[in-house]
Enzyme design. Structure first.
Site, PDB file in Angstrom:
ATOM      1  N   ASP A  26      -8.188  39.101 -21.455  1.00  0.00           N
ATOM      2  CA  ASP A  26      -7.213  39.544 -21.244  1.00  0.00           C
ATOM      3  C   ASP A  26      -6.618  38.963 -19.585  1.00  0.00           C
ATOM      4  OD1 ASP A  26      -4.172  39.625 -21.562  1.00  0.00           O
ATOM      5  OD2 ASP A  26      -4.755  41.941 -20.178  1.00  0.00           O
ATOM      6  N   GLU A  86      -6.132  36.514 -24.847  1.00  0.00           N
ATOM      7  CA  GLU A  86      -4.839  36.384 -25.044  1.00  0.00           C
ATOM      8  C   GLU A  86      -3.655  35.308 -24.112  1.00  0.00           C
ATOM      9  OE1 GLU A  86      -3.346  40.473 -25.332  1.00  0.00           O
ATOM     10  OE2 GLU A  86      -2.051  39.875 -22.907  1.00  0.00           O
ATOM     11  N   ASP A 160      -5.624  46.965 -18.926  1.00  0.00           N
ATOM     12  CA  ASP A 160      -5.823  45.591 -19.018  1.00  0.00           C
ATOM     13  C   ASP A 160      -7.745  45.457 -19.844  1.00  0.00           C
ATOM     14  OD1 ASP A 160      -3.673  44.460 -16.997  1.00  0.00           O
ATOM     15  OD2 ASP A 160      -4.757  45.984 -15.943  1.00  0.00           O
TER      16      ASP A 160
END
Length: 199
Positions: A26, A86, A160
């Site tokens: 991410d 992502e 996260d």
């Protein structure tokens, strides 16, 4: 002796063919989360879950270098078969979008540098794959991951990191299906699918 060696080799090949390591990332410019899973015969096992704290770095350039170096380090340590990222979501703040895109780009570049196939997923697609709800909260995603991986608790407090893990799990769920937003098997594949990025 040669027959024994052949049997050992065949057993090793069988094991390798039934295993896959996926690195999920991410990207971020303040915190970058990542998670690694080992998939054995369709069962997932958590290998690593962590985040890079990027606030301490003095400028955007050093943050990007750190992301690149850390991604290479993770690849060299865990030898993932595939990397899932992502994709940045489209927001109103152009500067934030630009910085996020750069962070994703250097993670992609590190993966391609090591010839690891990469696939991008939108945040909504990741949430849908994990929870069945494209608008799920980070907490809901983390809770579902905990159930899917049979974990009593996560070794990190940052969501996260679980977002990075969610991308890896999403990629596993979508393996064999052409459902990722974009997939690249190397630099040639990346350039072919992104001719507008060639100057």
């Amino acid at each position: 002796m040669q027959m024994i060696e052949q049997k050992i080799f065949n057993h090793y090949i069988c094991l390798v063919e039934n295993e896959k390591i996926i690195l999920g990332i991410d990207p971020g410019t303040t915190i970058m989360g990542y998670g690694l899973i080992l998939v054995k015969k369709n069962k997932m096992e958590l290998l690593s879950l962590h985040e890079l704290i990027l606030k301490k770095h003095p400028n955007h350039e050093t943050k990007l270098k750190y992301i690149f170096d850390k991604t290479l380090s993770l690849i060299d340590e865990y030898h993932p078969d595939e990397v899932a990222l992502e994709a940045p979501f489209f927001g109103k703040n152009v500067q934030s979008m630009l910085k996020l895109g750069r962070a994703q780009g250097v993670a992609m570049a590190a993966s391609l540098y090591r010839n690891i196939p990469i696939t991008e997923y939108s945040p909504k697609k990741v949430k849908m794959a994990i929870t069945g709800n494209g608008n799920a909260s980070k907490e809901q995603v983390a809770g579902m991951l905990q159930n899917l991986l049979n974990l009593k608790e996560f070794p990190t407090k940052y969501l996260d990191a679980t977002d990075g893990l969610a991308v890896a799990v999403c990629h596993h769920f979508n393996s064999g299906n052409a459902v990722g937003e974009k997939s690249y098997s190397g630099w040639a594949s990346f350039l072919k699918q992104n001719p507008d990025r060639i100057k």
